[in-house]
Scaffold this active site. Structure first.
Site, short mmCIF file in Angstrom:
data_model
loop_
_atom_site.label_atom_id
_atom_site.label_comp_id
_atom_site.label_asym_id
_atom_site.label_seq_id
_atom_site.Cartn_x
_atom_site.Cartn_y
_atom_site.Cartn_z
N TYR A 122 -99.07 75.13 98.80
CA TYR A 122 -99.03 76.40 99.53
C TYR A 122 -99.50 76.25 100.98
O TYR A 122 -99.57 77.23 101.71
CB TYR A 122 -99.90 77.45 98.82
CG TYR A 122 -99.35 77.89 97.49
CD1 TYR A 122 -99.05 76.96 96.52
CD2 TYR A 122 -99.14 79.23 97.21
CE1 TYR A 122 -98.56 77.35 95.27
CE2 TYR A 122 -98.65 79.63 95.97
CZ TYR A 122 -98.36 78.68 95.01
OH TYR A 122 -97.87 79.08 93.80
N LYS A 169 -102.63 67.36 86.91
CA LYS A 169 -101.52 66.47 86.54
C LYS A 169 -101.79 65.11 87.20
O LYS A 169 -100.95 64.55 87.90
CB LYS A 169 -100.19 67.10 87.02
CG LYS A 169 -98.93 66.43 86.51
CD LYS A 169 -98.52 66.84 85.11
CE LYS A 169 -97.35 66.02 84.63
NZ LYS A 169 -96.93 66.36 83.25
N ASP A 202 -99.20 70.74 81.68
CA ASP A 202 -98.11 71.14 80.77
C ASP A 202 -98.66 71.38 79.36
O ASP A 202 -98.34 72.37 78.71
CB ASP A 202 -96.95 70.13 80.77
CG ASP A 202 -97.37 68.68 80.94
OD1 ASP A 202 -98.59 68.42 81.12
OD2 ASP A 202 -96.50 67.80 80.90
N ASP A 226 -101.65 79.55 89.95
CA ASP A 226 -100.71 80.66 90.07
C ASP A 226 -99.93 80.82 88.76
O ASP A 226 -99.85 81.91 88.18
CB ASP A 226 -99.75 80.34 91.24
CG ASP A 226 -98.90 81.52 91.65
OD1 ASP A 226 -99.02 82.60 91.06
OD2 ASP A 226 -98.09 81.36 92.60
MG MG Z 1 -98.61 84.65 91.42
#
Ligand code: MG
Ligand code: NAI
Length: 330
Positions: A122, A169, A202, A226
């Site tokens: 982001y 990850k 995951d 998120d």
């Molecule tokens: Mg969101």
């Protein structure tokens, strides 16, 4: 008298912020609201998405309650939400996800997600290499990773939580997620009384769907945080119920996890609870603990009556019926 910037936002934002404001006012807490417009409707009128006055107000009062703001997909301007989090260095995005009786698929969900809020993919660093190749750069720093880890562990300590789980990850992104994990491990040593474990993202998605009761406080990078937030919201009855806070050192913006919900905007059926519970988090931050817990109790009571509920909760009610029911319970 608390002085708070109110940004209604766009889409369902104006509907749910008006409802939330009414509910807070019903608690009797004295607030001076500084209403500042930002979002798609402002852009149409003025050519500016966030007028300077919004920044001036947040600079001055350091605390805001914010409705969602639409971000175009693929093209167009950078997310205003991300810009605000970066500008005011609101490094901790805190999202409690809890089941209410009758709403949730699983009755024992009680998670608090700590999402790093300023970097990762982001950071907005994308490079066009050729018409057919783009690189998106993932930015991870030790400082931001330690800051979000400390926020999570400190919360666990202060609130009597038993466990913090880092979600990552690092098996694939050995450098980036490796650095994140290393930072969280370092901070975990300062909190020996809290159990610490690590789960690959995951697998975490499956774990949360099948065994959410095994998890307590989660700490993760921006993108995984998120995704885990919306997934967890799905476990407890949807985005209409899950609040959030963006917290920095001396500034905070409270907003729901959900977006502007263009599919239902302007129809009077948006669920005001997510923003209302975000406002309860704001009242805690302001040390108005009694008002905050009254709001949470009133929400819990209002949810028990099917006739109050908005369509996202399988009811036939409206934003207004649910708002009035919460005020009635207060
Ligand atoms: Mg969101
Ligand atoms: P969304 O969260 O707006 O909606 C997802 C689904 O949940 C929709 O079906 C919507 O109707 C439902 N929903 C969300 N909030 C609800 C509520 N309070 N009551 C009842 N139903 C609700 O996500 P979507 O559609 O992916 O994004 C729409 C826009 O919002 C995009 O432009 C996105 O960039 C923006 N957005 C803004 C955020 C913010 O301002 N912090 C956060 C997330 C998205």
């Amino acid at each position: 008298m608390h002085k708070i910037v109110l940004i209604p936002g766009d889409g369902i934002g104006p509907e749910v912020s008006a409802a939330t404001r009414k509910i807070i006012e019903a608690t009797g807490v004295a607030i001076d609201w500084y209403v500042e417009e930002a979002g798609a409707h402002v852009f149409e009128k003025t050519g500016e998405l966030v007028p300077d006055s919004v920044y001036r107000a947040i600079d001055k009062y350091r605390i805001a309650l914010k409705g969602p703001i639409t971000t175009p997909v693929g093209t167009g301007f950078k997310s205003i939400n991300v810009s605000l989090r970066q500008k005011y260095h609101l490094y901790a995005n805190v999202r409690p996800v809890k089941s209410y009786p009758g709403m949730a698929r699983n009755q024992s969900v009680d998670l608090v997600i700590f999402r790093e809020n300023t970097e990762d993919l982001y950071a907005g660093r994308e490079e066009q290499i050729s018409p057919d190749e783009v690189h998106g750069i993932k930015v991870i720093t030790r400082k931001a990773s330690e800051d979000i880890a400390r926020a999570a562990f400190q919360y666990a300590r202060t609130n009597g939580r038993r466990q913090v789980t880092a979600v990552h990850k690092a098996n694939i992104m050995k450098l980036a997620d490796g650095l994140f994990l290393d930072a969280v491990r370092t901070v975990s040593k300062e909190y020996p009384e809290i159990d610490y474990n690590e789960v690959i993202v995951d697998n975490m998605c499956m774990q949360l769907v099948m065994y959410p009761e095994k998890y307590d406080v989660l700490v993760s990078e921006n993108l995984y945080g998120d995704i885990l937030s919306d997934l967890s919201a799905g476990l407890v009855g949807g985005l209409g119920l899950v609040p959030g806070a963006n917290i920095g050192k001396d500034c905070a913006i409270f907003e729901a996890v959900h977006g502007s919900a263009p599919d239902i905007a302007g129809q009077g059926k948006a669920n005001p609870i997510a923003l209302t519970l975000s406002a309860a988090m704001m009242l805690e931050y302001l040390k108005e603990h009694t008002a905050a817990s009254r709001i949470r109790n009133a929400v819990g009571q209002a949810l028990k009556k099917k006739e109050n509920l908005t369509p996202d909760l399988n009811g036939n009610g409206t934003t207004e019926t649910l708002t009035e029911a919460i005020i009635h319970e207060l």
